[in-house]
Design a protein around this motif. Structure first.
Motif, PDB file in Angstrom:
ATOM      1  N   HIS A   1       8.341 -21.580   3.243  1.00  0.00           N
ATOM      2  CA  HIS A   1       8.666 -20.218   3.682  1.00  0.00           C
ATOM      3  C   HIS A   1       8.285 -19.993   5.143  1.00  0.00           C
ATOM      4  N   THR A   2       8.223 -21.061   5.933  1.00  0.00           N
ATOM      5  CA  THR A   2       7.775 -20.900   7.318  1.00  0.00           C
ATOM      6  C   THR A   2       8.712 -20.012   8.136  1.00  0.00           C
ATOM      7  N   HIS A   3       9.977 -19.935   7.722  1.00  0.00           N
ATOM      8  CA  HIS A   3      10.949 -19.115   8.463  1.00  0.00           C
ATOM      9  C   HIS A   3      10.821 -17.634   8.121  1.00  0.00           C
ATOM     10  N   GLN A   4      10.056 -17.307   7.090  1.00  0.00           N
ATOM     11  CA  GLN A   4       9.955 -15.910   6.653  1.00  0.00           C
ATOM     12  C   GLN A   4       8.769 -15.258   7.354  1.00  0.00           C
ATOM     13  N   THR A   5       9.063 -14.643   8.467  1.00  0.00           N
ATOM     14  CA  THR A   5       8.050 -13.980   9.289  1.00  0.00           C
ATOM     15  C   THR A   5       8.435 -12.520   9.465  1.00  0.00           C
ATOM     16  N   PHE A   6       7.566 -11.752  10.102  1.00  0.00           N
ATOM     17  CA  PHE A   6       7.897 -10.348  10.387  1.00  0.00           C
ATOM     18  C   PHE A   6       9.039 -10.275  11.396  1.00  0.00           C
ATOM     19  N   GLU A   7       9.075 -11.226  12.312  1.00  0.00           N
ATOM     20  CA  GLU A   7      10.125 -11.213  13.337  1.00  0.00           C
ATOM     21  C   GLU A   7      11.506 -11.494  12.733  1.00  0.00           C
ATOM     22  N   SER A   8      11.552 -12.305  11.678  1.00  0.00           N
ATOM     23  CA  SER A   8      12.850 -12.648  11.084  1.00  0.00           C
ATOM     24  C   SER A   8      13.264 -11.708   9.963  1.00  0.00           C
ATOM     25  N   PHE A   9      12.436 -10.714   9.657  1.00  0.00           N
ATOM     26  CA  PHE A   9      12.759  -9.809   8.549  1.00  0.00           C
ATOM     27  C   PHE A   9      13.852  -8.820   8.972  1.00  0.00           C
ATOM     28  N   ASP A  10      14.832  -8.638   8.104  1.00  0.00           N
ATOM     29  CA  ASP A  10      15.967  -7.742   8.372  1.00  0.00           C
ATOM     30  C   ASP A  10      15.715  -6.394   7.703  1.00  0.00           C
ATOM     31  N   LEU A  11      15.569  -5.353   8.512  1.00  0.00           N
ATOM     32  CA  LEU A  11      15.351  -4.009   7.960  1.00  0.00           C
ATOM     33  C   LEU A  11      16.646  -3.353   7.480  1.00  0.00           C
ATOM     34  N   ARG A  12      17.749  -4.057   7.649  1.00  0.00           N
ATOM     35  CA  ARG A  12      19.054  -3.649   7.104  1.00  0.00           C
ATOM     36  C   ARG A  12      19.478  -2.251   7.572  1.00  0.00           C
ATOM     37  N   ARG A  13      19.236  -1.991   8.822  1.00  0.00           N
ATOM     38  CA  ARG A  13      19.599  -0.684   9.370  1.00  0.00           C
ATOM     39  C   ARG A  13      21.116  -0.521   9.356  1.00  0.00           C
ATOM     40  N   GLY A  14      21.562   0.647   9.006  1.00  0.00           N
ATOM     41  CA  GLY A  14      22.982   0.945   8.956  1.00  0.00           C
ATOM     42  C   GLY A  14      23.656   0.482   7.682  1.00  0.00           C
ATOM     43  N   GLU A  15      22.908  -0.125   6.794  1.00  0.00           N
ATOM     44  CA  GLU A  15      23.486  -0.636   5.552  1.00  0.00           C
ATOM     45  C   GLU A  15      23.070   0.179   4.335  1.00  0.00           C
TER      46      GLU A  15
ATOM     47  N   LEU B   1      12.109   0.454   2.497  1.00  0.00           N
ATOM     48  CA  LEU B   1      12.013  -0.871   3.090  1.00  0.00           C
ATOM     49  C   LEU B   1      11.145  -0.846   4.345  1.00  0.00           C
ATOM     50  N   LYS B   2      11.334   0.211   5.149  1.00  0.00           N
ATOM     51  CA  LYS B   2      10.535   0.345   6.374  1.00  0.00           C
ATOM     52  C   LYS B   2       9.046   0.542   6.023  1.00  0.00           C
ATOM     53  N   GLU B   3       8.773   1.337   5.001  1.00  0.00           N
ATOM     54  CA  GLU B   3       7.384   1.563   4.594  1.00  0.00           C
ATOM     55  C   GLU B   3       6.742   0.275   4.079  1.00  0.00           C
ATOM     56  N   ALA B   4       7.483  -0.500   3.288  1.00  0.00           N
ATOM     57  CA  ALA B   4       6.952  -1.763   2.777  1.00  0.00           C
ATOM     58  C   ALA B   4       6.671  -2.731   3.926  1.00  0.00           C
ATOM     59  N   PHE B   5       7.575  -2.758   4.899  1.00  0.00           N
ATOM     60  CA  PHE B   5       7.397  -3.606   6.076  1.00  0.00           C
ATOM     61  C   PHE B   5       6.135  -3.214   6.836  1.00  0.00           C
ATOM     62  N   ASP B   6       5.949  -1.924   7.069  1.00  0.00           N
ATOM     63  CA  ASP B   6       4.777  -1.443   7.813  1.00  0.00           C
ATOM     64  C   ASP B   6       3.483  -1.754   7.063  1.00  0.00           C
ATOM     65  N   LYS B   7       3.509  -1.583   5.733  1.00  0.00           N
ATOM     66  CA  LYS B   7       2.308  -1.881   4.943  1.00  0.00           C
ATOM     67  C   LYS B   7       1.987  -3.369   4.998  1.00  0.00           C
ATOM     68  N   ALA B   8       3.029  -4.204   4.944  1.00  0.00           N
ATOM     69  CA  ALA B   8       2.820  -5.647   5.006  1.00  0.00           C
ATOM     70  C   ALA B   8       2.223  -6.060   6.346  1.00  0.00           C
TER      71      ALA B   8
ATOM     72  N   ALA C   1       5.506 -13.543   4.939  1.00  0.00           N
ATOM     73  CA  ALA C   1       5.230 -13.158   6.333  1.00  0.00           C
ATOM     74  C   ALA C   1       3.742 -12.864   6.529  1.00  0.00           C
ATOM     75  N   ILE C   2       3.138 -12.231   5.533  1.00  0.00           N
ATOM     76  CA  ILE C   2       1.694 -11.962   5.598  1.00  0.00           C
ATOM     77  C   ILE C   2       0.922 -13.275   5.664  1.00  0.00           C
ATOM     78  N   ALA C   3       1.245 -14.196   4.750  1.00  0.00           N
ATOM     79  CA  ALA C   3       0.545 -15.482   4.708  1.00  0.00           C
ATOM     80  C   ALA C   3       0.768 -16.272   5.999  1.00  0.00           C
ATOM     81  N   ASN C   4       2.007 -16.300   6.485  1.00  0.00           N
ATOM     82  CA  ASN C   4       2.296 -17.024   7.722  1.00  0.00           C
ATOM     83  C   ASN C   4       1.545 -16.440   8.909  1.00  0.00           C
ATOM     84  N   TYR C   5       1.439 -15.133   8.954  1.00  0.00           N
ATOM     85  CA  TYR C   5       0.710 -14.459  10.034  1.00  0.00           C
ATOM     86  C   TYR C   5      -0.760 -14.879  10.017  1.00  0.00           C
TER      87      TYR C   5
END
Length: 422
Positions: free
Chosen positions: A236-250, A259-266, A293-297
């Motif tokens: 899962h090395t590619h799964q980072t906060f930088e590569s996470f898609d917040l799916r804006r506009g979808e 999704l944004k709240e979960a991202f911020d908490k993570a 992403a948490i573990a990779n960080y």
């Protein structure tokens, strides 16, 4: 014959007795040294010296470098002046045995007799004296160990805990404790897990110095430092906060907000792991990505993290019962229970056998009571999970919920939002 009459006054209790001449005493001392050397494991550890030890470790965070340097200095100081007891504790491969062997090798160079032996081997040596073919009797061998000028016991806690084994260890510990004989002990167990009679000698601050080494296993070669062989984080090395898609506009506003709240908490948890974090939501909604992403960080910043899918974890534990396994169940289980950061992915997808439920409960209960940082992901409703686990996860004083309300992400172009009907 090598004996002389003692040159003492008539009223001395040794008058008229034969005593060994100095040459015989020297010969006996040399035999004792050779006998201890034959029992010791030092021949295969001759290269484990202070000169070959790397106090800075390999790729360690600053706090772990400081800790390892301190352990090195404590061991080096003990070798220069063996006095009291030194307890070296820490995980597998952290450097305990190297430092203990370095003490032994340094003392041997200075001409001091040393017995260095792993605890299971020591007990085997004692058992072997009961064989009719043994050249040494039990009493002689036992006294040899008990009275060794410097005794170094490696891997306390890996021995079979039979009543006989525990009794022999207690007799050795108790004698050396009362006689104040220099002793070094290494263990990968927490001291509270060691039987009370032995532990009481190890924790006496007037006699024993306890050095806890926090460095991870340095022998894992290509495995990133601070990662366990249980961990699947390398997938899962590619799964980072930088590569996470917040799916804006979808998404619709409620989904996007969750999704944004979960991202911020993570991201907040990754920066300062405290308590538990629970991601819930359907398959493919982003739970695993955020957990990884948490573990990779944490790993990127030099801290340990164990990331494992729950069914895989249970398979790892079951595998320890295989006769070919190089680790015991206890070793593997304790690594999971006590790891500084545990990420359990896909809780609820495991086979819910009584054994599996019991092991998960033990892990949850220990980490809950110890308040150890833990991240959990599940696609199940909490009321579908073992109630004993659920009670830990719904306690918001320990566990922060991070529900993700979005549908599964499958890639492709964002969906166009429907215009609101007038």
């Amino acid at each position: 014959m090598g004996y002389l009459r003692a040159d003492v006054p008539l009223d001395h209790p040794d008058f008229g007795k034969l005593v060994p001449c100095p040459c015989r005493l020297t010969e006996r001392a040399q035999k004792r040294v050779e006998s201890l050397r034959a029992l010791s494991d030092l021949d295969i550890m001759s290269e484990m010296t202070f000169e070959t030890f790397i106090p800075e470790g390999h790729g360690l965070s600053p706090d772990k470098q400081t800790n390892l340097r301190w352990a090195y200095e404590e061991a080096h100081g003990f070798a220069q002046n063996p006095n009291g007891w030194l307890i070296l504790k820490g995980g597998y491969g952290c450097g305990k045995t190297h430092l203990a062997a370095a003490i032994a090798n340094a003392c041997v160079e200075q001409g001091q007799p040393v017995l260095f032996v792993t605890v299971p081997d020591l007990l085997d040596h004692l058992r072997a004296t009961f064989s009719p073919a043994s050249a040494t009797g039990y009493d002689a061998r036992f006294e040899q160990v008990r009275k060794a000028p410097l005794l170094i016991l490696d891997d306390l806690g890996t021995e079979s805990r039979t009543p006989w084994a525990q009794e022999k260890l207690f007799q050795i510990f108790n004698y050396r404790y009362n006689a104040r004989l220099p002793t070094v002990i290494t263990t990968n167990h927490e001291l509270e897990d060691i039987p009370l009679r032995l532990r009481s000698r190890l924790v006496d601050i007037d006699t024993a110095r306890i050095v806890s080494i926090t460095a991870p296993d340095y022998r894992r070669g290509g495995v990133p430092q601070d990662q366990s062989n249980l961990s699947s984080l390398s997938l899962h090395t590619h799964q980072t906060f930088e590569s996470f898609d917040l799916r804006r506009g979808e998404l619709d506003p409620e989904e996007e907000e969750s999704l944004k709240e979960a991202f911020d908490k993570a991201r907040s948890f990754a920066q300062r792991p405290e308590g538990w974090l629970l991601f819930t939501g359907t398959y493919g909604c982003g739970k695993t990505h955020l957990a990884a992403a948490i573990a990779n960080y944490r790993v990127k910043h030099g801290y340990p993290a164990l990331f494992v899918v729950v069914p895989d974890l249970l398979d790892h534990l079951r595998d320890t019962f295989n006769p070919q396994s190089t680790v015991t169940f206890y070793q593997q289980f304790e690594e999971v229970r006590r790891t500084p950061l545990l990420v359990l992915d896909d809780l609820g997808t495991e086979s819910a056998t009584p054994w599996a439920r019991e092991k998960l409960y033990q892990i949850f209960d220990y980490r809950y009571n110890a308040n150890l940082p833990t991240v959990i992901t599940t696609a199940k409703y909490l009321n579908e999970i073992d109630p004993r686990l659920e009670t830990r996860m719904v306690d918001e004083s320990r566990c922060t919920p991070a529900p993700i309300l979005t549908p599964a992400y499958r890639g492709g172009l964002p969906k166009k939002r429907r215009r609101p009907e007038r």
